[in-house]
Design an enzyme around this catalytic site. Structure first.
Site, PDB file in Angstrom:
ATOM      1  N   ASP A  31      -6.846  80.883  70.760  1.00  0.00           N
ATOM      2  CA  ASP A  31      -5.981  82.053  71.095  1.00  0.00           C
ATOM      3  C   ASP A  31      -4.565  81.802  71.328  1.00  0.00           C
ATOM      4  OD1 ASP A  31      -6.231  80.861  73.601  1.00  0.00           O
ATOM      5  OD2 ASP A  31      -6.769  82.873  74.641  1.00  0.00           O
ATOM      6  N   GLU A  32      -4.233  80.265  71.645  1.00  0.00           N
ATOM      7  CA  GLU A  32      -2.767  79.931  72.167  1.00  0.00           C
ATOM      8  C   GLU A  32      -1.962  79.972  70.824  1.00  0.00           C
ATOM      9  OE1 GLU A  32      -2.690  76.505  74.726  1.00  0.00           O
ATOM     10  OE2 GLU A  32      -4.739  76.834  75.276  1.00  0.00           O
TER      11      GLU A  32
ATOM     12  N   TYR B 101       0.280  71.381  71.299  1.00  0.00           N
ATOM     13  CA  TYR B 101      -1.185  71.371  71.166  1.00  0.00           C
ATOM     14  C   TYR B 101      -1.230  72.847  70.329  1.00  0.00           C
ATOM     15  CZ  TYR B 101      -5.913  73.470  71.815  1.00  0.00           C
ATOM     16  OH  TYR B 101      -6.942  74.192  71.598  1.00  0.00           O
TER      17      TYR B 101
ATOM     18  N   PRO C 118       6.013  72.786  81.823  1.00  0.00           N
ATOM     19  CA  PRO C 118       6.949  73.137  81.309  1.00  0.00           C
ATOM     20  C   PRO C 118       6.479  74.027  79.846  1.00  0.00           C
ATOM     21  CG  PRO C 118       6.789  70.680  81.069  1.00  0.00           C
ATOM     22  CD  PRO C 118       5.459  71.284  82.138  1.00  0.00           C
TER      23      PRO C 118
HETATM   24  P1  NAD Z   1     -12.700  68.218  73.988  1.00  0.00           P
HETATM   25  O1  NAD Z   1     -11.476  67.606  74.079  1.00  0.00           O
HETATM   26  O2  NAD Z   1     -13.465  68.324  74.982  1.00  0.00           O
HETATM   27  O3  NAD Z   1     -13.632  67.570  72.724  1.00  0.00           O
HETATM   28  C1  NAD Z   1     -12.840  67.074  71.293  1.00  0.00           C
HETATM   29  C2  NAD Z   1     -13.822  66.041  70.867  1.00  0.00           C
HETATM   30  O4  NAD Z   1     -13.218  65.664  69.562  1.00  0.00           O
HETATM   31  C3  NAD Z   1     -13.884  64.595  71.758  1.00  0.00           C
HETATM   32  O5  NAD Z   1     -15.384  64.524  71.981  1.00  0.00           O
HETATM   33  C4  NAD Z   1     -13.271  63.580  70.888  1.00  0.00           C
HETATM   34  O6  NAD Z   1     -13.829  62.398  70.988  1.00  0.00           O
HETATM   35  C5  NAD Z   1     -13.347  64.328  69.576  1.00  0.00           C
HETATM   36  N1  NAD Z   1     -12.295  63.775  68.440  1.00  0.00           N
HETATM   37  C6  NAD Z   1     -10.950  63.735  68.986  1.00  0.00           C
HETATM   38  N2  NAD Z   1     -10.378  63.302  67.753  1.00  0.00           N
HETATM   39  C7  NAD Z   1     -11.282  63.239  66.830  1.00  0.00           C
HETATM   40  C8  NAD Z   1     -11.038  62.600  65.516  1.00  0.00           C
HETATM   41  N3  NAD Z   1     -10.072  62.243  64.817  1.00  0.00           N
HETATM   42  N4  NAD Z   1     -12.371  62.531  64.908  1.00  0.00           N
HETATM   43  C9  NAD Z   1     -13.461  62.743  65.167  1.00  0.00           C
HETATM   44  N5  NAD Z   1     -13.768  63.346  66.693  1.00  0.00           N
HETATM   45  C10 NAD Z   1     -12.362  63.353  67.439  1.00  0.00           C
HETATM   46  O7  NAD Z   1     -12.399  69.809  73.429  1.00  0.00           O
HETATM   47  P2  NAD Z   1     -13.110  70.835  73.530  1.00  0.00           P
HETATM   48  O8  NAD Z   1     -12.505  71.648  74.688  1.00  0.00           O
HETATM   49  O9  NAD Z   1     -14.698  70.801  73.424  1.00  0.00           O
HETATM   50  O10 NAD Z   1     -12.262  71.901  72.284  1.00  0.00           O
HETATM   51  C11 NAD Z   1     -13.179  71.714  70.940  1.00  0.00           C
HETATM   52  C12 NAD Z   1     -12.315  72.669  69.945  1.00  0.00           C
HETATM   53  O11 NAD Z   1     -12.179  73.891  70.495  1.00  0.00           O
HETATM   54  C13 NAD Z   1     -10.895  72.096  69.543  1.00  0.00           C
HETATM   55  O12 NAD Z   1     -10.513  71.985  68.345  1.00  0.00           O
HETATM   56  C14 NAD Z   1     -10.058  72.809  70.597  1.00  0.00           C
HETATM   57  O13 NAD Z   1      -8.847  72.990  70.044  1.00  0.00           O
HETATM   58  C15 NAD Z   1     -10.773  74.200  70.616  1.00  0.00           C
HETATM   59  N6  NAD Z   1     -10.506  75.285  71.589  1.00  0.00           N
HETATM   60  C16 NAD Z   1     -10.944  74.570  72.794  1.00  0.00           C
HETATM   61  C17 NAD Z   1     -10.868  75.780  73.989  1.00  0.00           C
HETATM   62  C18 NAD Z   1     -11.208  75.283  75.372  1.00  0.00           C
HETATM   63  O14 NAD Z   1     -11.220  76.106  76.220  1.00  0.00           O
HETATM   64  N7  NAD Z   1     -11.779  74.157  75.751  1.00  0.00           N
HETATM   65  C19 NAD Z   1     -10.503  76.958  73.712  1.00  0.00           C
HETATM   66  C20 NAD Z   1     -10.015  77.249  72.353  1.00  0.00           C
HETATM   67  C21 NAD Z   1     -10.259  76.473  71.394  1.00  0.00           C
HETATM   68  P1  TYD Z   2      -6.006  74.368  80.891  1.00  0.00           P
HETATM   69  O1  TYD Z   2      -7.513  74.202  81.487  1.00  0.00           O
HETATM   70  O2  TYD Z   2      -5.452  73.182  80.830  1.00  0.00           O
HETATM   71  O3  TYD Z   2      -6.205  75.102  79.508  1.00  0.00           O
HETATM   72  P2  TYD Z   2      -4.975  75.783  78.860  1.00  0.00           P
HETATM   73  O4  TYD Z   2      -3.875  75.114  79.212  1.00  0.00           O
HETATM   74  O5  TYD Z   2      -5.606  75.233  77.494  1.00  0.00           O
HETATM   75  O6  TYD Z   2      -5.020  77.211  78.807  1.00  0.00           O
HETATM   76  O7  TYD Z   2      -5.420  75.361  81.923  1.00  0.00           O
HETATM   77  C1  TYD Z   2      -5.934  76.706  82.219  1.00  0.00           C
HETATM   78  C2  TYD Z   2      -4.523  77.333  82.936  1.00  0.00           C
HETATM   79  O8  TYD Z   2      -4.769  76.758  84.219  1.00  0.00           O
HETATM   80  C3  TYD Z   2      -3.223  77.149  82.584  1.00  0.00           C
HETATM   81  O9  TYD Z   2      -2.506  78.270  82.825  1.00  0.00           O
HETATM   82  C4  TYD Z   2      -2.719  76.053  82.998  1.00  0.00           C
HETATM   83  C5  TYD Z   2      -3.391  75.885  84.608  1.00  0.00           C
HETATM   84  N1  TYD Z   2      -3.658  74.708  85.543  1.00  0.00           N
HETATM   85  C6  TYD Z   2      -3.157  74.862  86.797  1.00  0.00           C
HETATM   86  O10 TYD Z   2      -2.721  75.813  87.306  1.00  0.00           O
HETATM   87  N2  TYD Z   2      -3.450  73.595  87.226  1.00  0.00           N
HETATM   88  C7  TYD Z   2      -4.173  72.450  86.660  1.00  0.00           C
HETATM   89  O11 TYD Z   2      -4.242  71.630  87.171  1.00  0.00           O
HETATM   90  C8  TYD Z   2      -4.451  72.613  85.345  1.00  0.00           C
HETATM   91  C9  TYD Z   2      -5.184  71.604  84.584  1.00  0.00           C
HETATM   92  C10 TYD Z   2      -4.089  73.839  84.560  1.00  0.00           C
END
Ligand code: NAD
Ligand code: TYD
Length: 352
Positions: A134-135, A159, A292
């Protein structure tokens, strides 16, 4: 037939793969580079499962990916692989550009090359599902409606800019080459196996170790929280009956300020693991220097997915968070293994 899941050893990818096996007998190839965020322990319950194949490798490695696609007759790719942490992208964005943009481009090209040579029926059934965020819609004001699929992209961090770029590539591969793609833009996920650099697992870990729960700025930034299993269910539904070329927003209808997230977490911990001194974990909440370019609010309008594919989130924030806290309390060994040298270096750098 088989599906290829990239980034399968990360947080959402591993939850998706584990969920897949609870619903389907179809084979899965898990492809993951095993960066700092990849953890094979997340998939250890699949050890010995003949339907699961783990391959360590890069989504940019076209020979490797093409060979896997051909060898296993892959019928769908689900692309989770990414650099996913905003704070790391502020320190250094090179890997974000390499994996999120160039990696997605290479994966699209491997998929296109494979798909072009498939015979008619297999070609018709093939799907490329790209996971995004959603970012990409940028920061909302408090009175703005939640982001929907036709809103313009306004990413503010490297990102989110790299994710936005990857989404544009996916769209272009559909428009130009008719590669059968979906893009899924999800809200913040939470649940088991999340690396403790992200807000919720970091706060759980620090709470249990008597350390500060670091809240950036005034803690009034808002995120929409989605339980990771609800995300997996949405992805399965999109793979099954989504409209090719479409984008789907997935959200939990759970807009919370970061401070409210930390407070709810403390309430649950106070109940499930009361401190021996009788005090609340809330006392550990500490306001620290803001991020930031910290986006004020993200919110997702998931009505398209709800109306067209009949999906809705099963967890409220309170039920999902309780399950999450319980999982971390029951999986202390997982957390202990994760917080190794590299993790300590990151914590020193980010929270001096
Ligand atoms: P994560 O950082 O936990 O996992 C990412 C995985 O990708 C890791 O296992 C890493 O080893 C692997 N990876 C990194 N570079 C690679 C490459 N070049 N080739 C193969 N593998 C590689 O991330 P996540 O939180 O599980 O997020 C997964 C996806 O969902 C991402 O695309 C992220 O942008 C998206 N997403 C995450 C969130 C969230 O809240 N975590 C929300 C919205 C979207
Ligand atoms: P995060 O889990 O890093 O996800 P994203 O930046 O992708 O939304 O952060 C979630 C929210 O929490 C974000 O507004 C940043 C804030 N945050 C803190 O306030 N303290 C922290 O130590 C971290 C990691 C995140």
């Amino acid at each position: 037939m088989t599906i290829l899941v990239t980034g399968a050893a990360g947080f959402i990818g591993s939850n998706f793969v584990l969920d897949w096996f609870s619903q389907s007998k179809e084979d899965v190839i898990s492809l993951d580079l095993l960066t700092y965020a990849g953890n094979l322990e997340n998939l250890s319950s699949l050890n010995g499962n003949p339907h699961h194949h783990f391959v360590q490798g890069n989504i940019s490695d076209r020979d490797l990916v093409l060979n896997l696609l051909k060898k296993y007759q892959v019928r769908a790719i689900v692309n989770f692989a990414a650099e996913s942490h905003v704070d790391r992208s502020i320190h250094e964005s090179k890997d974000f550009i390499e994996t999120n943009i160039v990696g997605t481009y290479n994966l699209l090209e491997s998929a296109r090359c494979y798909w072009n040579d498939l015979d008619k029926n297999l070609k018709q059934d093939f799907r490329f599902l790209h996971i995004s965020s959603d970012e990409v819609y940028g920061s909302l004001d408090l009175t703005d409606p939640p982001s929907n699929e036709s809103d313009p992209y306004k990413p503010n961090s490297s990102y989110s800019a790299s994710k936005a770029a990857s989404d544009h590539l996916v769209r272009a591969w559909f428009q130009t080459y008719k590669l059968p793609v979906f893009t899924v833009n999800s809200a913040n996920n939470y649940g088991p196996y999340q690396f403790p650099e992200k807000l919720i697992p970091l706060c759980i870990l620090n709470a249990l170790h008597g350390k500060p729960l670091p809240i950036y700025g005034n803690g009034q930034q808002i995120r929409d929280w989605l339980y990771v299993k609800d995300h997996s269910a949405a992805i399965r539904e999109i793979l099954k009956q989504g409209q090719i070329g479409e984008t789907y927003n997935v959200g939990g209808r759970n807009e919370k300020t970061n401070l409210a997230v930390a407070e709810t977490l403390c309430n649950i911990l106070d109940e499930l693991k009361p401190k021996s001194n009788g005090k609340s974990y809330r006392e550990q909440i500490t306001f620290v220097k803001d991020r930031p370019g910290h986006d004020r609010r993200y919110a997702i309008d998931a009505s398209k997915l709800e109306h067209e594919l009949n999906w809705s989130p099963q967890e409220t924030f309170e039920t999902g968070l309780r399950k999450t806290v319980l999982w971390y309390l029951e999986n202390v060994a997982w957390m202990d293994h994760v917080v190794t040298g590299e993790y300590q270096d990151w914590i020193q750098k980010q929270y001096p």
